[in-house]
Design a protein around this motif. Structure first.
Motif, PDB file in Angstrom:
ATOM      1  N   ALA A   1     -48.105 -34.580   6.529  1.00 17.72           N
ATOM      2  CA  ALA A   1     -47.261 -34.447   5.346  1.00 17.72           C
ATOM      3  C   ALA A   1     -45.830 -34.898   5.628  1.00 17.72           C
ATOM      4  O   ALA A   1     -45.470 -35.232   6.760  1.00 17.72           O
ATOM      5  N   MET A   2     -45.031 -34.915   4.564  1.00 16.65           N
ATOM      6  CA  MET A   2     -43.573 -34.983   4.702  1.00 16.65           C
ATOM      7  C   MET A   2     -43.039 -33.554   4.625  1.00 16.65           C
ATOM      8  O   MET A   2     -43.513 -32.755   3.820  1.00 16.65           O
ATOM      9  N   VAL A   3     -42.072 -33.257   5.461  1.00 15.04           N
ATOM     10  CA  VAL A   3     -41.431 -31.940   5.456  1.00 15.04           C
ATOM     11  C   VAL A   3     -39.933 -32.162   5.375  1.00 15.04           C
ATOM     12  O   VAL A   3     -39.362 -32.876   6.202  1.00 15.04           O
ATOM     13  N   TYR A   4     -39.284 -31.560   4.366  1.00 14.99           N
ATOM     14  CA  TYR A   4     -37.852 -31.801   4.206  1.00 14.99           C
ATOM     15  C   TYR A   4     -37.062 -30.500   4.146  1.00 14.99           C
ATOM     16  O   TYR A   4     -37.591 -29.440   3.774  1.00 14.99           O
TER      17      TYR A   4
ATOM     18  N   ALA B   1     -35.684 -34.486  -3.269  1.00 17.14           N
ATOM     19  CA  ALA B   1     -37.002 -34.159  -2.717  1.00 17.14           C
ATOM     20  C   ALA B   1     -37.869 -35.422  -2.733  1.00 17.14           C
ATOM     21  O   ALA B   1     -38.042 -36.040  -3.783  1.00 17.14           O
ATOM     22  N   PRO B   2     -38.419 -35.834  -1.598  1.00 14.48           N
ATOM     23  CA  PRO B   2     -39.278 -37.025  -1.586  1.00 14.48           C
ATOM     24  C   PRO B   2     -40.635 -36.719  -2.195  1.00 14.48           C
ATOM     25  O   PRO B   2     -41.108 -35.580  -2.145  1.00 14.48           O
ATOM     26  N   ALA B   3     -41.251 -37.743  -2.771  1.00 18.35           N
ATOM     27  CA  ALA B   3     -42.594 -37.584  -3.350  1.00 18.35           C
ATOM     28  C   ALA B   3     -43.610 -38.497  -2.689  1.00 18.35           C
ATOM     29  O   ALA B   3     -44.781 -38.148  -2.575  1.00 18.35           O
ATOM     30  N   GLU B   4     -43.166 -39.684  -2.252  1.00 18.07           N
ATOM     31  CA  GLU B   4     -44.061 -40.662  -1.637  1.00 18.07           C
ATOM     32  C   GLU B   4     -43.517 -41.104  -0.286  1.00 18.07           C
ATOM     33  O   GLU B   4     -42.305 -41.042  -0.039  1.00 18.07           O
ATOM     34  N   TRP B   5     -44.419 -41.575   0.567  1.00 17.86           N
ATOM     35  CA  TRP B   5     -44.003 -42.068   1.881  1.00 17.86           C
ATOM     36  C   TRP B   5     -42.887 -43.103   1.745  1.00 17.86           C
ATOM     37  O   TRP B   5     -41.897 -43.069   2.478  1.00 17.86           O
TER      38      TRP B   5
ATOM     39  N   ALA C   1     -48.827 -53.902   4.414  1.00 16.11           N
ATOM     40  CA  ALA C   1     -47.782 -53.126   3.736  1.00 16.11           C
ATOM     41  C   ALA C   1     -47.434 -51.865   4.526  1.00 16.11           C
ATOM     42  O   ALA C   1     -46.291 -51.397   4.478  1.00 16.11           O
ATOM     43  N   ALA C   2     -48.409 -51.320   5.241  1.00 16.94           N
ATOM     44  CA  ALA C   2     -48.142 -50.129   6.048  1.00 16.94           C
ATOM     45  C   ALA C   2     -47.190 -50.452   7.194  1.00 16.94           C
ATOM     46  O   ALA C   2     -46.279 -49.668   7.501  1.00 16.94           O
ATOM     47  N   TRP C   3     -47.393 -51.592   7.822  1.00 21.08           N
ATOM     48  CA  TRP C   3     -46.513 -51.985   8.927  1.00 21.08           C
ATOM     49  C   TRP C   3     -45.123 -52.338   8.417  1.00 21.08           C
ATOM     50  O   TRP C   3     -44.120 -52.062   9.088  1.00 21.08           O
ATOM     51  N   GLN C   4     -45.046 -52.903   7.221  1.00 27.19           N
ATOM     52  CA  GLN C   4     -43.743 -53.176   6.624  1.00 27.19           C
ATOM     53  C   GLN C   4     -43.021 -51.873   6.318  1.00 27.19           C
ATOM     54  O   GLN C   4     -41.799 -51.752   6.499  1.00 27.19           O
ATOM     55  N   LEU C   5     -43.772 -50.863   5.863  1.00 26.90           N
ATOM     56  CA  LEU C   5     -43.187 -49.552   5.604  1.00 26.90           C
ATOM     57  C   LEU C   5     -42.574 -48.977   6.870  1.00 26.90           C
ATOM     58  O   LEU C   5     -41.440 -48.469   6.852  1.00 26.90           O
ATOM     59  N   ILE C   6     -43.299 -49.052   7.975  1.00 22.39           N
ATOM     60  CA  ILE C   6     -42.792 -48.534   9.244  1.00 22.39           C
ATOM     61  C   ILE C   6     -41.515 -49.267   9.646  1.00 22.39           C
ATOM     62  O   ILE C   6     -40.519 -48.649  10.060  1.00 22.39           O
TER      63      ILE C   6
ATOM     64  N   TYR D   1     -47.257 -33.504   0.087  1.00 17.12           N
ATOM     65  CA  TYR D   1     -48.397 -34.384   0.348  1.00 17.12           C
ATOM     66  C   TYR D   1     -48.358 -35.524  -0.678  1.00 17.12           C
ATOM     67  O   TYR D   1     -48.585 -35.280  -1.871  1.00 17.12           O
ATOM     68  N   PRO D   2     -48.061 -36.738  -0.268  1.00 20.02           N
ATOM     69  CA  PRO D   2     -47.976 -37.840  -1.229  1.00 20.02           C
ATOM     70  C   PRO D   2     -49.285 -38.056  -1.991  1.00 20.02           C
ATOM     71  O   PRO D   2     -50.376 -37.980  -1.407  1.00 20.02           O
ATOM     72  N   GLU D   3     -49.161 -38.324  -3.286  1.00 21.12           N
ATOM     73  CA  GLU D   3     -50.349 -38.564  -4.106  1.00 21.12           C
ATOM     74  C   GLU D   3     -51.058 -39.850  -3.737  1.00 21.12           C
ATOM     75  O   GLU D   3     -52.245 -40.015  -4.027  1.00 21.12           O
ATOM     76  N   SER D   4     -50.344 -40.770  -3.077  1.00 22.24           N
ATOM     77  CA  SER D   4     -50.977 -42.015  -2.639  1.00 22.24           C
ATOM     78  C   SER D   4     -51.964 -41.785  -1.496  1.00 22.24           C
ATOM     79  O   SER D   4     -52.781 -42.649  -1.193  1.00 22.24           O
ATOM     80  N   GLY D   5     -51.891 -40.612  -0.890  1.00 20.86           N
ATOM     81  CA  GLY D   5     -52.877 -40.248   0.122  1.00 20.86           C
ATOM     82  C   GLY D   5     -52.281 -39.929   1.475  1.00 20.86           C
ATOM     83  O   GLY D   5     -51.215 -40.430   1.851  1.00 20.86           O
ATOM     84  N   THR D   6     -52.969 -39.060   2.175  1.00 24.65           N
ATOM     85  CA  THR D   6     -52.620 -38.734   3.548  1.00 24.65           C
ATOM     86  C   THR D   6     -53.911 -38.614   4.352  1.00 24.65           C
ATOM     87  O   THR D   6     -54.998 -38.899   3.839  1.00 24.65           O
ATOM     88  N   VAL D   7     -53.797 -38.207   5.602  1.00 27.17           N
ATOM     89  CA  VAL D   7     -54.983 -38.118   6.460  1.00 27.17           C
ATOM     90  C   VAL D   7     -55.131 -36.708   7.004  1.00 27.17           C
ATOM     91  O   VAL D   7     -54.174 -35.929   7.068  1.00 27.17           O
ATOM     92  N   LEU D   8     -56.347 -36.403   7.392  1.00 22.64           N
ATOM     93  CA  LEU D   8     -56.629 -35.164   8.116  1.00 22.64           C
ATOM     94  C   LEU D   8     -56.559 -35.422   9.614  1.00 22.64           C
ATOM     95  O   LEU D   8     -56.882 -36.519  10.086  1.00 22.64           O
TER      96      LEU D   8
END
Length: 317
Positions: free
Chosen positions: A121-124, A132-136, A173-178, A229-236
């Motif tokens: 998750a994101m924790v702020y 407050a953030p909503a998405e990664w 897009a994930a690597w660009q995000l990082i 927990y972003p609505e776009s998805g996270t992992v377990l």
């Protein structure tokens, strides 16, 4: 009775006169959960549990170092990849517990099963002048300049799983995000605690990729933080429990696995704010039907772990 094994396992074993009927469990944290499971199992069965509690890396390092003289009868890790690797090497005793019927198929095989799982998750910090953030992707905005931390995937299996899940879902897009997060001042100080502590103190504002049950526990203890927990998805990040094929206490080890997966054992898992592996045991945090989860290939991810770590390092240079 619980015997906590300290630095010298062999010395402690000798000092406490371990008998042939004792069960030796090597477990990753959280320590209160490991101790509670061991104590409750002993109370129920009369079988003494000799518990070695440490990080997943140290648990596996001890297991590997003792292969010429195996000691562990049960292994519990916080890294699903450890179970995949041991299974592929033929080092696990197959066992399907009757108590695992309501564990999702994605969290069990013939060789290992999840004890429970964390979500990433994101924790702020709610005391800071920060939205407050909503998405990664929100964390690449100017509002979060020099405010973001992230656990290092080389030190955190949970962070590694997040990167792998995002890359599986979003590709380049994930690597660009990082890269964009790094350009926005994100720091990668170490393992999970190293990333969370600056946010707890207010030195930084938000963690990208926090282990949720740790943060939920901190919030319950009074810390001014929120978990998103972003609505776009996270992992377990599943926590596997497994029996080494080298054990000479197979029956006792199976009983312990049965107990961990029983309603009583899963309730103890839930008490630590971890998501119980069994879907019919109520969680004390967001449950199975409240999380948008990214479905990705854990076996493929385990095989590509080193390449992912290298790619992350390149993206954050």
């Amino acid at each position: 009775m619980i015997r906590t094994l300290a630095t010298s396992f062999i010395a402690i074993m000798a000092a406490t006169a371990v008998t042939a009927d004792d069960l030796t469990v090597y477990s990753a944290g959280p320590k209160p959960l490991s101790a509670a499971l061991a104590e409750a199992f002993t109370a129920k069965t009369g079988i003494t549990v000799n518990l070695f509690q440490s990080t997943s890396g140290k648990v596996m390092a001890r297991y590997e170092a003792e292969k010429s003289n195996p000691q562990a009868d049960v292994l519990i890790s916080a890294s699903w990849g450890h179970a995949i690797t041991l299974s592929a090497a033929g080092e696990l005793l197959p066992y399907a517990s009757e108590n695992a019927k309501t564990v999702p198929d994605s969290l069990k095989t013939e060789d290992y099963v999840a004890q429970g799982a964390a979500a990433i998750a994101m924790v702020y910090n709610t005391t800071l002048d920060m939205p407050a953030p909503a998405e990664w992707s929100d964390l690449t905005n100017e509002a979060y300049k020099d405010m973001v931390t992230m656990p290092d995937p080389a030190a955190s299996g949970a962070a590694l799983s997040l990167v792998q899940g995002l890359a599986s879902q979003d590709g380049d897009a994930a690597w660009q995000l990082i890269s964009d997060l790094k350009a926005n001042g994100m720091i990668v100080p170490g393992a999970n605690a190293a990333a969370l502590n600056p946010v707890l103190s207010g030195a930084r504002g938000v963690v990208f990729g926090a282990v949720d049950y740790i943060a939920i526990g901190q919030k319950a203890a009074g810390e001014a933080i929120e978990v998103v927990y972003p609505e776009s998805g996270t992992v377990l990040a599943p926590r596997p429990i497994m029996i080494p094929a080298s054990t000479d206490q197979a029956n006792e080890a199976k009983q312990f696995m049965d107990f961990v997966l029983s309603e009583e054992g899963q309730a103890l898992v839930a008490d630590r704010m971890i998501l119980p592996a069994r879907t019919d045991v109520k969680a004390k945090r967001p449950g199975w039907d409240e999380l948008a989860l990214i479905d990705f290939d854990y076996v493929k991810a385990a095989a590509e772990a080193e390449a992912t770590i290298d790619a992350f390092a390149a993206a954050t240079e």
